[in-house]
Design an enzyme around this catalytic site. Structure first.
Site, PDB file in Angstrom:
ATOM      1  N   THR A 159      21.779 -50.819  18.120  1.00 12.61           N
ATOM      2  CA  THR A 159      20.647 -51.895  18.538  1.00 12.61           C
ATOM      3  C   THR A 159      20.337 -51.683  20.023  1.00 12.61           C
ATOM      4  O   THR A 159      19.222 -51.981  20.546  1.00 12.61           O
ATOM      5  CB  THR A 159      20.928 -53.182  18.226  1.00 12.61           C
ATOM      6  OG1 THR A 159      22.296 -53.609  18.722  1.00 12.61           O
ATOM      7  CG2 THR A 159      21.222 -53.412  16.913  1.00 12.61           C
ATOM      8  N   CYS A 160      21.290 -51.328  20.920  1.00 14.61           N
ATOM      9  CA  CYS A 160      21.084 -51.227  22.479  1.00 14.61           C
ATOM     10  C   CYS A 160      20.089 -50.219  22.727  1.00 14.61           C
ATOM     11  O   CYS A 160      19.291 -50.483  23.536  1.00 14.61           O
ATOM     12  CB  CYS A 160      22.337 -50.546  23.123  1.00 14.61           C
ATOM     13  SG  CYS A 160      23.742 -51.912  22.672  1.00 14.61           S
ATOM     14  N   PHE A 161      19.911 -49.006  22.032  1.00 17.56           N
ATOM     15  CA  PHE A 161      18.993 -48.012  22.321  1.00 17.56           C
ATOM     16  C   PHE A 161      18.070 -48.153  21.299  1.00 17.56           C
ATOM     17  O   PHE A 161      17.167 -46.979  21.324  1.00 17.56           O
ATOM     18  CB  PHE A 161      19.735 -46.711  22.286  1.00 17.56           C
ATOM     19  CG  PHE A 161      21.021 -46.794  23.300  1.00 17.56           C
ATOM     20  CD1 PHE A 161      20.706 -46.841  24.454  1.00 17.56           C
ATOM     21  CD2 PHE A 161      22.138 -46.950  22.709  1.00 17.56           C
ATOM     22  CE1 PHE A 161      22.251 -46.901  25.261  1.00 17.56           C
ATOM     23  CE2 PHE A 161      23.365 -46.754  23.361  1.00 17.56           C
ATOM     24  CZ  PHE A 161      23.394 -46.711  24.693  1.00 17.56           C
TER      25      PHE A 161
END
Length: 823
Positions: free
Chosen positions: A788-790
């Protein structure tokens, strides 16, 4: 025939000479340039002089005699740009321009301060000798320092006595031309003179920069430093160290004077001197800005504007403060130029000309902006000019309408300027023109009131949250944290027993904790009946003994969600936002919060007069409040129980009902939320301004995001692939599966993929980066995973569309979509 000092052959019979007959005879008047310029003399007074370029300086002295009554012998000599003007030379010889400012250096005369003038006369005589190159120079320099030191000591003695004496003593320094003489020495080409002048001027500035200097010392010495600034500005470059030193000192002095004006009175004589002196200086700075704007119209570079605008704005603000104090209490603001006091007509009239010319030039520059393909470098500085024009417009009748007309006609340029404005710049003036700004502009202005998110992870505020105790643990971390820890670095989130970390987990936490805060079961907020996404504080939130601490916590969380640009899916009711903006809540504002209450109040206001006066309703100025199943009666005003409702007091009754129901009953909750939100702002005093700067719908867009259904085509357009191609069969199947989902399923998938459930107003294009689909090497029997960060979705190579669809049906069950991501 004779040759004058300028080398021009002149016929003695045609020279204007002494002008003894009281009229001016112009040489070659048919071709000579007509000039109008200003001469400053004793007391800071100014006279307008009109002459031809080939008139002599002697003729100017004669005009001064006729206008002031000061004999030519008492006048002394004229100074322009550090040069002593010899009477037999012409104005053209000294390149005197239209609107120039000349200084008349007076001789010692009868005065209230004879000792002051005596010292100044010796100082000026010594300076003239140094400029002529007389010998011995060392003796003359010693006289300069001795006399200046004695003058400064006398200033201290006067300050200890009557303040008016100190001011008059220092005013003599300007009137006698001592400041002019020292600057003339500074620009003298003779070796050693510049250093002597610089040391002498710094000798005067040094005590004024001391931390122990009093406000009174600043107020009665400002005329001298202002004179140094004006003279150095006209004779040296703007990056000259001595000019900068004088400018810095003047800035400090004016700040103390401006502060004094806000808290106590300011002597009229001093105010007059500041207005007359500072307005000339500001006008000169303004004309430089106008020249810069002319250059901008014919160039692709605006970088030269910065220094000129900075100085113009820095000294415009205190000037306007003094003008507002001096003329405001006399009832002369806004200024009507045709009815202006004679003592201000030259200075404030000139300043108005500068205002008009600058407004015209900036209008041209803004039009050029709107039609240009490539914009000039540094064009964001136009916003500073607009701010200064807005400040000036408050002084003159009709000027505010002129500024508004330009802003209205150049709305596109105004919004473009706002969008590139920088943190730390004061753009509060734009608030009164909020109707001319776009949502993007208003969002940009308010986001600059919040701290900037740091780029790296050198400093972290770590939180380890148990999902089973999400609200309690989050409250424990955020409510007790030092503000510097929350805004000085980055929040770093982990869920207990989960490996995922990073921005994606933080976005998920924001959404989950806000859902918990606004969950009706926690009794902190009440949802609007017709829109369960919209909330306002619960009047009976004290069912929770820590409810006020939770409101403080909520204010911090909401502010932080804005800092991190996370749409949390929450909307605030209008009554709540108005109180945060310190605005009045009216009946029309409560329509969404309580439709039944609104309807009942409207009926009372519209009810037949006779029926209401018959006391058919049997109402008094009280309100019944239900709390924990029991009802209590509260008076809306003192003695309200005995005040019957009738047609004359019904508006007051309804207003009191509204205030009690939506304001008074939640005032403590709102105050605590405001304190928490203010903790995160760069300046806690700007809370009301933050909410005043936004329309109600703006905050909806910033907190909740887009209400539109997710557009699959927009989703595709902002997605890249790695390991797959756009035309790969699994990718084709994937988008077919997404197209077959409901909007809620798509939101759940988006949340699984990115920890973003509510898109910004710009759609996928408003996200911090593009989305990515990675080819996963996991078995096709496994479910997809996400980083989810990227914004990365790891998609196995499924053997059939049906198998892929089964996997995504599992993922899009909302209770399973959390914690699948890998951070």
């Amino acid at each position: 025939m004779k040759r004058n000092a300028g080398g021009r052959v002149r016929d003695g019979n045609n020279q204007s000479g002494s002008c003894s007959n009281g009229s001016t005879r112009h040489v070659g008047s048919s071709s000579s340039e007509f000039l109008q310029f200003f001469v400053r003399y004793s007391g800071g007074n100014t006279k307008v002089i009109q002459a031809n370029a080939n008139d002599t300086v002697a003729c100017v002295h004669e005009q001064i005699r006729r206008k002031t009554g000061i004999s030519v012998l008492e006048q002394g000599y004229l100074i322009y740009r550090g040069k002593h003007l010899e009477k037999e030379n012409t104005l053209e010889h000294y390149s005197i321009q239209r609107d120039s400012h000349l200084q008349l250096v007076a001789r010692v005369r009868s005065t209230k301060y004879p000792n002051s003038w005596k010292h100044l006369d010796r100082l000026i005589s010594a300076v003239r000798g140094l400029c002529r190159g007389d010998r011995p120079a060392a003796n003359a320099k010693r006289i300069v320092f001795d006399e200046l030191t004695l003058f400064i000591k006398m200033s201290t003695l006067f300050s200890a006595g009557a303040v008016t004496d100190a001011f008059g003593h220092n005013q003599a320094f300007v009137s006698a031309g001592a400041a002019t003489a020292l600057v003339m020495l500074f620009v003298s080409p003779i070796k050693g003179n510049k250093e002597c002048a610089e040391e002498a001027i710094q000798l005067f500035l040094q005590p004024l920069n001391s931390d122990r200097v009093t406000t009174e010392s600043h107020s009665h010495s400002v005329c001298i430093v202002l004179e140094f600034c004006k003279l150095l500005y006209s004779t040296t470059s703007q990056d000259n160290p001595l000019y900068i030193s004088c400018l810095d000192t003047l800035g400090k002095m004016l700040i103390t004077i401006e502060v004094k004006l806000r808290v106590q009175s300011f002597d009229y004589a001093k105010a007059k001197a500041v207005i007359q002196g500072l307005s000339q200086f500001v006008s000169a700075l303004g004309r430089k800005v106008i020249k810069d704007l002319d250059f901008c119209l014919n160039s692709q570079e605006v970088t030269s504007l910065l220094g000129d605008i900075r100085d113009f704005i820095a000294f415009l603000s205190p000037l306007c403060s003094v003008i507002e104090y001096t003329l405001g209490w006399m009832g002369l603001l806004p200024i009507c130029l045709t009815n202006l006091l004679p003592c201000y007509s030259v200075e404030l009239g000139t300043l108005h000309v500068v205002f008009s010319e600058m407004l015209g030039k900036i209008a041209e520059c803004l039009m050029k902006m709107e039609i240009s393909v490539s914009l000039p470098i540094g064009w964001d500085r136009y916003l500073f000019i607009l701010k200064s024009l807005d400040t000036l417009s408050k002084l003159y009748k009709g000027a505010e309408e002129n500024v508004l007309s330009v802003l209205r006609s150049r709305q596109a340029a105004l919004n473009a300027l706002i969008l590139i404005s920088r943190r730390g710049d004061d753009h509060g003036w734009i608030l009164k023109h909020k109707d001319l700004t776009s949502f993007e502009s208003r969002r940009h202005l308010t986001m600059m009131l919040l701290p900037e998110l740091k780029g790296g992870y050198e400093r972290l505020f770590r939180m380890l949250i148990d999902r089973e105790q999400l609200l309690a643990k989050s409250f424990e971390y955020i409510s007790t944290a030092d503000v510097t820890d929350l805004v000085g670095g980055r929040l770093f989130m982990e869920f207990t027993n989960e490996k995922a970390t990073g921005p994606g987990v933080l976005r998920e936490w924001f959404c989950l904790v806000c859902q918990a805060i606004f969950n009706p079961q926690n009794a902190l907020f009440v949802a609007c009946p017709d829109d369960n996404r919209r909330f306002y504080p619960n009047p009976v939130s004290d069912v929770n003994p820590f409810h006020l601490e939770y409101f403080h916590f909520c204010g911090r969380v909401i502010a932080l969600s804005l800092v991190y640009k996370v749409q949390v899916g929450i909307l605030f009711d209008r009554t709540f936002i108005l109180q945060l903006a310190e605005a009045t809540v009216s009946l029309e504002d409560v329509r969404d919060a309580d439709p039944l209450f609104y309807s009942s109040c409207k009926k009372i206001l519209e009810m037949d007069t006779d029926m209401l006066d018959s006391d058919a309703l049997g109402l008094t100025f009280v309100r019944e409040v239900e709390k924990f199943g029991s009802r209590t009666t509260v008076e809306l005003c003192p003695g309200g129980n005995s005040i019957a409702l009738n047609s004359k007091n019904r508006e007051a009754y309804v207003n009191l009902l509204v205030q009690h129901r939506f304001v008074n009953s939640v005032s403590r909750q709102v105050k605590k939320f405001a304190q928490g939100f203010s903790d995160i702002l760069c300046d806690a005093s700007l809370l009301a301004f933050f909410f005043q700067s936004l329309e109600h719908e703006d905050l909806d867009k910033m907190l909740h995001g887009s209400d539109r259904a997710i557009c699959v085509e927009d989703w595709k357009a902002h997605t890249d692939y790695k390991g797959y191609k756009k035309t790969s069969r699994p990718i084709t199947w994937f988008w077919e599966v997404v197209e077959g989902m409901s909007d809620e399923q798509r939101r759940v998938l988006l949340f699984f993929w990115t920890s973003v459930k509510y898109l910004p107003m710009e759609g996928f294009g408003g996200l911090q980066s593009r989305l990515q689909v990675y080819k996963s090497h996991n078995s096709h029997e496994r479910l997809p995973s996400a980083h989810t960060c990227f914004y990365q979705l790891c998609l196995p190579r499924y053997q059939s569309k049906a198998r892929m669809q089964e996997s995504f049906q599992i993922i899009t069950q909302e209770h399973l979509s959390c914690s699948f991501g890998k951070g």
